[in-house]
Design a protein around this motif. Structure first.
Motif, short mmCIF file in Angstrom:
data_model
loop_
_atom_site.label_atom_id
_atom_site.label_comp_id
_atom_site.label_asym_id
_atom_site.label_seq_id
_atom_site.Cartn_x
_atom_site.Cartn_y
_atom_site.Cartn_z
N CYS A 5 -3.35 -3.98 -5.55
CA CYS A 5 -3.24 -3.95 -6.91
C CYS A 5 -3.59 -2.44 -7.14
CB CYS A 5 -4.51 -4.56 -7.88
SG CYS A 5 -4.37 -4.58 -9.32
N CYS A 6 -2.13 -1.98 -7.89
CA CYS A 6 -1.85 -0.51 -8.08
C CYS A 6 -1.95 -0.07 -9.24
CB CYS A 6 -0.44 -0.25 -7.48
SG CYS A 6 0.04 1.57 -7.30
N VAL A 7 -2.98 0.87 -9.70
CA VAL A 7 -3.35 1.07 -11.04
C VAL A 7 -2.86 2.69 -11.25
CG1 VAL A 7 -4.96 1.91 -12.55
CG2 VAL A 7 -5.39 -0.29 -11.00
N PHE A 8 -2.02 2.72 -12.23
CA PHE A 8 -1.42 4.25 -12.59
C PHE A 8 -2.30 4.80 -13.88
CE2 PHE A 8 1.75 1.63 -10.97
CZ PHE A 8 2.36 2.46 -9.73
N VAL A 9 -2.84 5.87 -13.44
CA VAL A 9 -3.74 6.51 -14.49
C VAL A 9 -3.22 8.07 -14.51
CG1 VAL A 9 -5.98 7.44 -15.15
CG2 VAL A 9 -5.58 5.15 -14.13
N ILE A 10 -3.19 8.57 -15.79
CA ILE A 10 -2.46 9.84 -15.97
C ILE A 10 -3.90 10.50 -16.97
CG2 ILE A 10 -0.95 11.58 -17.12
CD1 ILE A 10 0.95 9.43 -16.50
N SER A 11 -4.30 11.61 -16.53
CA SER A 11 -5.07 12.44 -17.12
C SER A 11 -5.06 13.87 -17.22
CB SER A 11 -6.64 12.23 -16.78
OG SER A 11 -6.68 12.58 -15.19
N ASP A 12 -3.58 14.17 -16.83
CA ASP A 12 -2.88 15.49 -16.97
C ASP A 12 -2.81 15.65 -18.33
OD1 ASP A 12 -3.24 15.30 -14.19
OD2 ASP A 12 -1.07 14.93 -14.05
N VAL A 15 -5.02 2.56 -5.28
CA VAL A 15 -5.17 1.20 -4.76
C VAL A 15 -6.67 0.80 -5.59
CG1 VAL A 15 -5.66 -0.09 -2.78
CG2 VAL A 15 -3.77 1.57 -2.77
N GLN A 16 -6.58 -0.28 -6.05
CA GLN A 16 -7.84 -0.93 -6.74
C GLN A 16 -8.07 -2.32 -6.48
OE1 GLN A 16 -10.07 0.95 -7.93
NE2 GLN A 16 -9.17 2.98 -7.95
N GLY A 17 -8.07 -2.83 -5.59
CA GLY A 17 -8.06 -4.29 -5.25
C GLY A 17 -6.71 -4.80 -4.32
N SER A 18 -6.61 -6.06 -4.09
CA SER A 18 -5.75 -6.62 -3.40
C SER A 18 -5.11 -7.73 -4.46
CB SER A 18 -6.28 -7.26 -2.14
OG SER A 18 -7.13 -8.47 -2.56
N CYS A 19 -3.81 -8.19 -3.76
CA CYS A 19 -2.90 -9.18 -4.57
C CYS A 19 -2.03 -9.85 -3.27
CB CYS A 19 -2.27 -8.65 -5.79
SG CYS A 19 -1.35 -7.18 -5.36
N ASN A 33 0.91 -1.18 0.04
CA ASN A 33 0.06 0.14 -0.14
C ASN A 33 0.80 1.28 0.11
OD1 ASN A 33 -2.93 1.02 0.59
ND2 ASN A 33 -1.50 2.31 1.68
N ASN A 34 1.93 1.22 1.02
CA ASN A 34 2.83 2.49 0.77
C ASN A 34 3.55 2.84 -0.54
OD1 ASN A 34 1.95 2.81 3.42
ND2 ASN A 34 3.81 2.05 4.30
N GLU A 35 3.87 1.52 -1.07
CA GLU A 35 4.49 1.60 -2.18
C GLU A 35 3.88 2.35 -3.33
OE1 GLU A 35 8.04 -1.61 -2.69
OE2 GLU A 35 6.02 -2.23 -2.73
N CYS A 36 2.50 1.60 -3.64
CA CYS A 36 1.49 2.37 -4.45
C CYS A 36 1.36 3.74 -4.33
CB CYS A 36 0.27 1.50 -4.21
SG CYS A 36 -1.07 1.94 -5.41
N VAL A 37 1.00 4.13 -3.13
CA VAL A 37 0.87 5.52 -2.74
C VAL A 37 2.13 6.35 -3.20
CG1 VAL A 37 0.38 7.43 -1.04
CG2 VAL A 37 -0.69 5.17 -1.16
N ALA A 38 3.27 6.19 -2.56
CA ALA A 38 4.49 7.01 -3.05
C ALA A 38 4.67 6.91 -4.57
CB ALA A 38 5.61 6.29 -2.28
#
Length: 363
Positions: free
Chosen positions: A65-72, A54-58, A44-49
């Motif tokens: 389950c860490c999802v990366f989304v860019i909409s900038d 956070v979108q689910g567990s693994c 969890n800490n790695e994902c936030v950093a």
């Protein structure tokens, strides 16, 4: 700190480790080939950093389950499996300000990118005639330091994908750039950017802009989904490759059931309404090296062709019906070539492009 229970020593501190493997998140996509977005398994800490969501567990619940989304408007992408969305997604983008993204490698051993168009809607060519070279009204352009020639893409392309040779140096990058002309209410995209290690068994074969696997599938030219009066894209030259599966020796192609599933300009003559092959296909055409009507290895004597165009898909030049076309000479590849000349007969004959269904034939 340790405790002794009946002669056994237990530690109250335990360190759980797990690999940062791909994972399926609980975040659903709005369209495209995938029902749920892919992520990477982190703590969890790695994902936030890392700026992920956070979108689910693994990892049996020890990871997220860490999802990366860019909409900038513009960003540098450095995490594997990052989704690029238009600002305000899923609401269409209405401004005309250009956007550009730089892709840096997530690790030094990355050599390729795969871009999956989960959703992709831009303004396409202004008309079906390739007037003034058939220039895209909006553009999506991918550039790399390797010099790979990637066609300018526009129009309706949800479900398409391309492979990008980003290079084998740690500092190599790629640029994904959008430019727009005028106002529009249909600009929307979500593109998954996956990074592929050098030498991976799922890397594309050399020279393949698109690479598909499986015993059956469907190949379409860019902007084939647009049925509102636009056309196939102009000035493209790329190869769609099909991986040969074990125990299978031929590919059988036939046109899809969609309207105008094979419509590529030939020459400035009325024969464009018929099937054309080889030397009569000099402008827009589809290339299948060694194609025949016989789906059998060593079927000598059958008609062979290497180029196809016109309004029917057949090895019989001047034919007025589609037919099955086979390729029993691997590696299996279909080359797409379109020019920038105004299409003949486009006012009466549509030039939508190509949609082919394929299946692999056992040896």
């Amino acid at each position: 700190m340790e405790f002794d229970f009946h002669g056994k020593v237990f530690s109250v501190f335990s360190i759980v480790t797990f690999n940062n493997n791909p994972c399926q998140s609980s975040s659903s996509t709005s369209s495209g080939n995938s029902a749920f977005r892919n992520g990477t398994c982190f703590t969890n800490n790695e994902c936030v950093a890392k700026g992920g969501s956070v979108q689910g567990s693994c990892a049996s619940g020890f990871g997220v389950c860490c999802v990366f989304v860019i909409s900038d408007v513009s960003r540098t992408i450095s995490e594997n499996c990052t989704y690029i969305q238009n600002p305000g997604f899923p609401t269409p983008l209405t401004t005309s300000t250009a956007l550009s993204y730089s892709v840096a490698k997530s690790s030094n051993d990355v050599c390729f990118l795969r871009l999956d168009f989960e959703s992709f809607s831009l303004q396409g060519p202004a008309d079906t005639l390739e007037t003034s070279g058939g220039v895209c009204t909006d553009t999506f352009v991918v550039t790399t330091q390797t010099g790979q020639q990637i066609p300018t893409i526009c129009g309706q392309n949800a479900g398409q994908h391309i492979y990008v040779d980003i290079g084998n140096q740690a500092s190599d990058t790629a640029t994904l750039a959008f430019t727009f002309t005028g106002s529009s209410s249909n600009r929307q995209w979500e593109i998954k950017v996956s990074q592929i290690p050098c030498g991976a068994n799922f890397a594309p074969s050399p020279g393949c802009l698109q690479y598909v696997t499986g015993l059956t599938g469907r190949l379409t030219t860019f902007n084939f989904l647009d049925v509102t009066g636009s056309s196939h894209l102009a000035s493209t030259q790329y190869t769609q490759c099909i991986r040969q599966e074990a125990g299978f020796c031929c590919i059988r192609y036939q046109v899809c059931g969609d309207a105008n599933s094979f419509s590529l300009d030939t020459t400035m003559m009325a024969a464009a309404a018929a099937a054309q092959t080889d030397n009569t296909c000099t402008l827009d055409y589809l290339g299948i090296e060694g194609a025949t009507q016989q789906c059998q290895v060593g079927s000598g004597g059958s008609t062979t062709s290497e180029r196809f165009c016109g309004n029917f898909f057949s090895t019989q030049s001047a034919g007025t019906a589609n037919s099955i076309v086979c390729d029993c000479s691997p590696p299996f590849a279909v080359t797409v070539r379109t020019d920038a000349m105004q299409d003949a007969n486009a006012a009466t004959q549509p030039n939508r492009g190509v949609c082919l269904m394929f299946d692999q034939i056992p040896c």
